[in-house]
Design an enzyme around this catalytic site. Structure first.
Site, short mmCIF file in Angstrom:
data_model
loop_
_atom_site.label_atom_id
_atom_site.label_comp_id
_atom_site.label_asym_id
_atom_site.label_seq_id
_atom_site.Cartn_x
_atom_site.Cartn_y
_atom_site.Cartn_z
N GLU A 77 -5.87 -4.99 10.29
CA GLU A 77 -4.82 -4.03 10.61
C GLU A 77 -5.17 -3.30 11.91
OE1 GLU A 77 -2.67 -2.78 6.74
OE2 GLU A 77 -4.41 -1.48 6.95
N GLU A 111 -6.95 4.84 7.66
CA GLU A 111 -6.67 6.26 7.40
C GLU A 111 -7.86 6.92 6.71
OE1 GLU A 111 -2.93 5.59 5.47
OE2 GLU A 111 -2.08 4.98 7.40
N LYS A 151 0.20 4.25 -0.29
CA LYS A 151 -0.41 5.46 0.31
C LYS A 151 -0.13 6.67 -0.57
CE LYS A 151 -0.14 3.23 4.77
NZ LYS A 151 -0.11 3.34 6.22
N SER A 195 2.95 -2.30 10.41
CA SER A 195 4.39 -2.40 10.68
C SER A 195 5.00 -3.74 10.29
CB SER A 195 4.70 -2.06 12.14
OG SER A 195 4.33 -0.71 12.41
N ASN A 215 0.88 -1.17 0.00
CA ASN A 215 0.00 0.00 0.00
C ASN A 215 0.92 1.22 0.00
OD1 ASN A 215 -1.75 2.08 0.53
ND2 ASN A 215 -2.29 1.40 2.60
N HIS A 240 -9.64 1.50 4.48
CA HIS A 240 -8.39 1.61 5.23
C HIS A 240 -8.62 2.53 6.42
CE1 HIS A 240 -4.30 2.66 6.32
NE2 HIS A 240 -3.94 1.53 5.73
N GLY A 282 2.18 2.02 10.88
CA GLY A 282 3.19 3.07 10.78
C GLY A 282 3.86 3.42 12.09
P1 PGA Z 1 2.53 0.13 7.68
O1 PGA Z 1 1.09 0.39 7.02
O2 PGA Z 1 3.06 -1.15 7.11
O3 PGA Z 1 3.34 1.34 7.31
O4 PGA Z 1 2.32 0.03 9.16
C1 PGA Z 1 0.20 -0.67 6.79
C2 PGA Z 1 -1.05 -0.16 6.15
O5 PGA Z 1 -1.49 0.95 6.49
O6 PGA Z 1 -1.65 -0.83 5.29
#
Ligand code: PGA
Length: 257
Positions: free
Chosen positions: A166, A96, A11, A213, A9, A94, A172
Site C-alpha cells: 500500500e 496508519e 478502519k 484507493s 479494512n 498498516h 484514502g
Molecule cells: P483506501 O484504504 O482504500 O481508503 O485508500 C486502503 C487501506 O488503508 O487499506
C-alpha cells in the site's frame, strides 16, 4: 496458483449494528463464491457480531491490530488469544498504525510471530511515502520493511502470510500507483527479496494484495497484473454496493464471473 484475496479494512468505521448489516448484505451477495477469498477486517467491538453474521460463510473476519503478548497489564490492547477466538486474519503494520501509533518494523515482526504462533493469518502492510516514491527510494525502503517483518520467520511460516503493498500516498487520497508500477515494485521489492531470504517457491506462494484507493473502476486493471493477488480496500469497503462491485469486477477480469 495463488487464490485471489480481497479484504475490506473498515478502519474506525461501523458500529456493531452497522457492521452486522453490511456483513449480512455481503453474505447475501457472495455466499458460496469459489475461486476467491474474501474477508472484512472490522473494529474490535464488531468482531464477534460480524463473525456470527458470517459464520459458516466463505467470508472471513479479521482484526485490524493485535499485541504480541498472550495476556498482561497492557491496557487497551488485544492479545492473540483474544483475536484468535473471533478472527481468522489480523492486519499488521498498516501505515496508519505506523504513522499515528508508533508501529515499527520491529513491533510488526513481533506481532507477525505472535499471529503465526496462534494460527492467525497476518495481513502485513508495507509501502512507501510520497517523498520516498518521488526520491526513487521505494524499492530499497519496501525491501527493508520486508526484511524487518520477516526476521526470524521460517520459510514454512512465511508462506502463511498475506502481504498488502500500500503506497502511503495512495491511501484514502483517490491517487493510485499505476498497475504497472505496483506490479514492478511487488516483483522487485517483495518477491525478489523473499526469493533471496527464502527461495523462489516460497516467494511465489505468498499472496500480495494491492491497497490504496481501490475502487470498482480500477480493480480490474490491478487484479490482472501477474504479481497482484487481490486488494486491501479501505473506503470502498464500507458499502455493499462498492465492495460488491470491486469483487464482481475482479472476478470478471479474472474470467471467474
Ligand atoms: P483506501 O484504504 O482504500 O481508503 O485508500 C486502503 C487501506 O488503508 O487499506
Amino acid at each position: 496458483m495463488r487464490t485471489p484475496f480481497i479484504a475490506g479494512n473498515w478502519k474506525m468505521y461501523k458500529t456493531v449494528a452497522e457492521g452486522v448489516a453490511l456483513a449480512e448484505s455481503l453474505r447475501a451477495a457472495f455466499d458460496g463464491l469459489t475461486g476467491m477469498d474474501l474477508a472484512v477486517c472490522t473494529p474490535a467491538t464488531a468482531l464477534m457480531a460480524v463473525g456470527q453474521a458470517l459464520a459458516g460463510s466463505n467470508i472471513g473476519v479479521g482484526a485490524q491490530n493485535m499485541y504480541w503478548e498472550n495476556e498482561g497489564a497492557f491496557t487497551g490492547e488485544l492479545s492473540p488469544l483474544m483475536v484468535k477466538e473471533l478472527a481468522r486474519y489480523v492486519i499488521l503494520g498498516h501505515s496508519e498504525r505506523r504513522q499515528y501509533f508508533g508501529e515499527t518494523d520491529e513491533t510488526v515482526n513481533r506481532k507477525f510471530k505472535a499471529a503465526l504462533a496462534h494460527g492467525i493469518v497476518p495481513i502485513v502492510c508495507i509501502g512507501e511515502s510520497l517523498e520516498q516514491n518521488r526520491g526513487g527510494e521505494t524499492v530499497p525502503f519496501v525491501a527493508a520493511q520486508i526484511h524487518g517483518a520477516f526476521a526470524g520467520i521460517s520459510a514454512e511460516e512465511a508462506r502463511k502470510v498475506v502481504l498488502a503493498y500500500e503506497p502511503i500516498w495512495a491511501i484514502g487520497t483517490g491517487l493510485t500507483a499505476t498497475p504497472e508500477a505496483a506490479n514492478t515494485i511487488i516483483r522487485e521489492a517483495i518477491r525478489d527479496v523473499l526469493t533471496e531470504l527464502y527461495d523462489a517457491e516460497t516467494a511465489q506462494a505468498i499472496r500480495v494484495q494491492y491497497g490504496g484507493s481501490v475502487k470498482p473502476e480500477n480493480m480490474a486493471e490491478f487484479i490482472v497484473m501477474p504479481e497482484i493477488d487481490g486488494a486491501l480496500v479501505g473506503g470502498a469497503s464500507l458499502k455493499e454496493a462498492s465492495f460488491g462491485a470491486i469483487v464482481k469486477n475482479a472476478l470478471a477480469a479474472l474470467g471467474k464471473a
